[in-house]
Design a protein around this motif. Structure first.
Motif, mmCIF file in Angstrom:
data_model
loop_
_atom_site.group_PDB
_atom_site.id
_atom_site.type_symbol
_atom_site.label_atom_id
_atom_site.label_comp_id
_atom_site.label_asym_id
_atom_site.label_seq_id
_atom_site.Cartn_x
_atom_site.Cartn_y
_atom_site.Cartn_z
ATOM 1 N N GLU A 87 -0.658 4.030 -5.880
ATOM 2 C CA GLU A 87 -0.574 3.705 -5.090
ATOM 3 C C GLU A 87 1.164 4.080 -4.701
ATOM 4 O OE1 GLU A 87 -4.541 2.456 -4.983
ATOM 5 O OE2 GLU A 87 -2.805 1.689 -6.065
ATOM 6 N N SER A 90 2.664 8.331 -3.611
ATOM 7 C CA SER A 90 1.981 9.234 -3.380
ATOM 8 C C SER A 90 2.826 10.311 -2.290
ATOM 9 C CB SER A 90 1.095 8.185 -1.426
ATOM 10 O OG SER A 90 1.703 7.637 -0.973
ATOM 11 N N LYS A 121 -7.924 8.424 -2.197
ATOM 12 C CA LYS A 121 -6.954 8.860 -3.575
ATOM 13 C C LYS A 121 -8.553 9.665 -4.138
ATOM 14 C CE LYS A 121 -5.564 5.033 -6.047
ATOM 15 N NZ LYS A 121 -6.038 3.503 -7.271
ATOM 16 N N SER A 127 -3.026 9.506 -5.167
ATOM 17 C CA SER A 127 -2.826 9.538 -3.785
ATOM 18 C C SER A 127 -1.828 9.824 -2.813
ATOM 19 C CB SER A 127 -2.085 7.512 -4.105
ATOM 20 O OG SER A 127 -2.503 6.428 -4.158
#
Length: 161
Positions: A87, A90, A121, A127
């Motif tokens: 993450e 992203s 995801k 992400s």
């Protein structure tokens, strides 16, 4: 990197998705999948490894680029190392309607426990943030932050409750 400098123009900054670790040798699958999810899409160059090289198999993607809804991405299979997605990086998808949110959510949400506040995801562990164009206005409504924190997928109508 390997694009034709006399050919189609590329922007000065292009995000690169390096598939390694658990996603090793998945760049070709991701190219095909993302090309179907995002419209319009347009494949650029594709160069594959001619033979097995470290952790990549013969035919794995050495370098590729693709335009997804007007944005260029590079996808590569890692020849060395344990590159993993997280993450920490992203990609935000700005959309106009709830139908658009639903469209991307259905196609990109593959890890249910990772879904929070519009973040998903995909099957490659990349992400994405699926966000309505009106998010700034929605966040001005009473109790908006608390409502957003309770959402997995953003539901525009829930901000007016």
């Amino acid at each position: 990197m390997l694009t034709n400098p006399g050919g189609e123009q590329r922007p000065p900054v292009i995000p690169c998705l390096l598939f390694g670790g658990n996603q090793q040798n998945q760049a070709a699958s991701a190219l095909e999948y993302y090309g179907k999810v995002f419209s319009p899409s347009h494949a650029g160059g594709l160069y594959t490894y001619p033979e097995e090289n470290g952790s990549v198999t013969s035919g794995a993607v050495m370098f590729s680029d693709i335009e997804l809804a007007g944005n260029w991405f590079v996808l590569m299979d890692a020849a060395a190392g344990e590159a993993e997605f997280s993450e920490a990086v992203s990609y935000e998808i700005r959309v106009g309607t709830q139908d658009d949110i639903d469209y991307f959510w259905e196609r990109l949400s593959a890890v249910p426990e990772a879904a929070v506040c519009g973040w998903v995801k995909d099957q490659f562990n990349v992400s994405w943030q699926v966000v309505p164009d009106s998010i700034e206005d929605l966040m001005l409504s009473p109790g908006a932050w608390k409502k957003l924190q309770a959402m997995s997928k953003i539901v525009i109508a829930d901000f007016s409750d």
